[in-house]
Write an enzyme that holds these catalytic residues in place. Structure first.
Site, PDB file in Angstrom:
ATOM      1  N   CYS A  34      -2.168   2.810   9.122  1.00 57.88           N
ATOM      2  CA  CYS A  34      -3.200   1.875   8.627  1.00 57.88           C
ATOM      3  C   CYS A  34      -4.373   1.783   9.594  1.00 57.88           C
ATOM      4  O   CYS A  34      -5.481   1.430   9.180  1.00 57.88           O
ATOM      5  CB  CYS A  34      -2.646   0.473   8.496  1.00 57.88           C
ATOM      6  N   HIS A  50       0.879  -1.182   0.000  1.00 55.26           N
ATOM      7  CA  HIS A  50       0.000   0.000   0.000  1.00 55.26           C
ATOM      8  C   HIS A  50       0.912   1.227   0.000  1.00 55.26           C
ATOM      9  O   HIS A  50       1.974   1.209   0.640  1.00 55.26           O
ATOM     10  CB  HIS A  50      -0.866   0.065   1.266  1.00 55.26           C
TER      11      HIS A  50
END
Ligand code: ARG
Length: 266
Positions: free
Chosen positions: A260, A164
């Site tokens: 996150c 990511h």
């Protein structure tokens, strides 16, 4: 005042493997994970005065705690994620319900238009960057660019450990960028350098990038990051940021850390 969406890790665990960090054999110490999560929340709430919106955790959705992947919020509009892996697609409806229930105008992408929210779309007020290939699909960025009237520079993620964008790229409030350059190909590195001059790029060493030094949350002149990244903390402090390190290794087992576990709501 900053607002973050978070989700308590009641059902957090490793129940499948969808990134190189996740190993079914590497079990989460649940009690420790809960303590680490509360430690992180305490820094946000008590030290930084952040307002936390807590989502209700759902049994059977072990990654719901990673709210950065709920979607992306722009003003009162939320674009809900479309996850690449079926294991996480079951989270989409819960994130969508939360956004709708809290009065957001919700945009849903078509099935197969993979987009993993603020995990892969980050930026500065005027220019955004979109990470693709591992999770999000490059084809969603022109759609979002047109919708929000912002330039989105696509950045290919070439190392599966940095799957990511928020694992290797962290824009800071003063216009600096904290990042790990080797997670990008030469084209991406040049695209970054063209937008962010050398003196505003803070390059994290590999050993700390692998401790998710870039998975940090910047709130004004404060940066919350995982513990074990002293060089990164010094880089930040030299630019006038106050650093707050938090042990989050139980979440590293799932391939996630401080950033996150949060989604910026403004
Ligand atoms: N286990 C989760 C996954 O692989 C971790 C998500 C981390 N989130 C992030 N924004 N980097 O999808």
């Amino acid at each position: 005042m900053s607002r973050l969406l978070v989700c308590p890790p009641d059902f957090f665990g490793i129940e499948y493997e969808i990134n190189p960090w996740m190993r079914l054999s590497n079990r989460v110490d649940h009690e420790r994970a809960v303590l680490q999560w509360h430690g992180l929340m305490s820094v946000f709430e008590n030290d930084l005065g952040v307002v936390l919106e807590r989502m209700t955790p759902v049994a059977g959705l072990p990654d719901l705690a990673f709210t950065a992947n709920a979607g992306v919020v722009v003003g009162r509009t939320a674009v809900v994620s479309r996850f690449r892996y079926p294991e996480r697609q079951r989270e989409e409806a819960h994130f969508e319900d939360w956004f709708r229930g809290h009065g957001y105008d919700v945009i849903t992408l078509e099935k197969g238009q993979f987009f993993e929210g603020a995990g892969d779309l980050l930026g500065f007020p005027e220019c955004w960057f979109g990470g693709y290939r591992q999770r999000s699909d490059i084809r969603v960025f022109p759609i979002l660019s047109e919708r929000f009237h912002r330039e989105i520079i696509p950045l290919e993620l070439i190392d599966s450990r940095f799957y990511h964008l928020d694992t290797c790229f962290c824009p800071l409030s003063g216009g600096e960028l904290l990042y790990f350059h080797a997670a990008f190909d030469l084209y991406g590195q040049i695209a970054i350098a063209e937008r962010i001059p050398n003196e505003r790029r803070l390059s994290v060493p590999e050993d700390e990038a692998l401790k998710f030094a870039c998975n940090a949350v910047c709130v004004g002149k404060h940066v919350v990051l995982p513990s074990g990244c002293p060089t990164t903390e010094r880089l930040l402090q030299a630019r006038g940021y106050q650093t707050h390190s938090v042990p989050l290794d139980e979440f590293m087992k799932s391939g996630g850390s401080a950033k996150c576990l949060t989604l910026a709501l403004d």
